[in-house]
Design an enzyme around this catalytic site. Structure first.
Site: not given
Length: 316
Positions: A163, A258, A288
């Site tokens: 991320s 996602e 995610h």
């Protein structure tokens, strides 16, 4: 990956979670974990919750950990039995630059090191909104400088994370590249957040099925991280729009479910146009940052194994 028609996507979504489309049973364990409490409100609650869900399954007993100061930045060494201590994964955790920590990502970081057969150095970089850009990048650079001072060769280091940690990995590489300094052997980007303008189509296509990230929340994170005098499409904060010429070999892994799916897909295309050695693997039904939950997700274990093979190839 997406139909291009919102109604068709919605129909597919309803079918998937009513049994009409085959889904991974294992991901439902994680979905239930994430949905077991109301969404946290405020930075303190969010930071506590990511530690709770990220650490829902304990670190393996055979992992050795050691706290270390990397040029003023707290960090943690970890290694599995037999790890090559001359090679390093510099791990930068996710959490939208506003949450996440060594504790929340310890299992992911340690198991990635195990898969690659190397040591992991996980970084506790400063968080926004208390410390907006460029604080996290400054901390990542300090850790890189510290590794160099300890005698680690750049070509024996892989930099990676999930991320925001994927974004930060790219920003660290860009800074080293622009300065003409030795660069990491490879990059590992798991569900990377590469576009803080939130312009990917999957932001809306996958909104109904992503249990973690939605536009309003991502807007809040971006506003907390990016100073007012920096545009959201500035390559310093959105590497999707950067010049990727010279990018080291890069592995990108992302889940099909996602909202940030297009952050990976479009980034890989941009890297390919720049003639980079880049690989993309989209894992069906995954959400995610799914490698966080390798204890219960076969796809997460497969992703870590894929990273391990990739890292060994690049580190020699």
């Amino acid at each position: 990956m997406r139909t291009g028609h919102a109604t068709t996507r919605a129909e597919t979504t309803r079918a998937r979670y009513s049994g009409g489309v085959s889904a991974s049973a294992d991901i439902q364990i994680v979905r239930r974990l994430l949905g077991s409490k109301p969404r946290p409100v405020g930075w303190a609650e969010r930071r506590a919750r990511i530690v709770e869900v990220g650490g829902a399954w304990p670190v393996a007993d055979d992992i050795a950990v050691e706290a270390v100061d990397t040029g003023g930045v707290p960090a943690e060494w970890s290694r599995a039995p037999g790890a090559d201590t001359s090679q390093v994964l510099l791990f930068l955790h996710g959490g939208g630059y506003c949450s996440g920590s060594i504790a929340s990502h310890r299992t992911m970081a340690t198991e990635a090191g195990r898969a690659a057969g190397i040591r992991t150095l996980a970084l506790e970089y400063r968080l926004a909104p208390e410390h907006p850009y460029p604080a996290a990048l400054e901390d990542a650079r300090a850790a890189w400088d510290w590794l160099e001072s300890q005698g680690f060769a750049a070509d024996q280091v892989v930099v990676g994370g999930d991320s925001a940690g994927g974004n930060l990995s790219l920003e660290l590489w860009r800074e080293l590249h622009r300065a003409g300094r030795p660069e990491p052997a490879a990059l590992w980007l798991a569900s990377p957040w590469t576009d803080l303008t939130l312009s990917g189509a999957s932001m809306d296509d996958n909104d109904a099925i992503d249990p973690l990230l939605h536009r309003a929340y991502l807007e809040e994170l971006a506003a907390a991280y990016v100073p007012a005098d920096i545009a959201r499409d500035d390559p310093r904060v959105s590497p999707l729009f950067a010049d990727l010429t010279g990018l080291p070999p890069t592995l990108v892994q992302v889940g099909s479910d996602e909202t940030l799916l297009d952050d990976s897909v479009r980034f890989v295309r941009a890297a390919a146009v720049a003639e980079a050695d880049v690989r993309l693997h989209v894992y069906p039904h995954m959400i995610h940052a799914f490698p966080l939950w390798s204890a219960v997700l076969p796809s997460a274990r497969a992703a870590l194994a894929e990273f391990g093979e990739f890292a060994r190839e690049r580190l020699g």
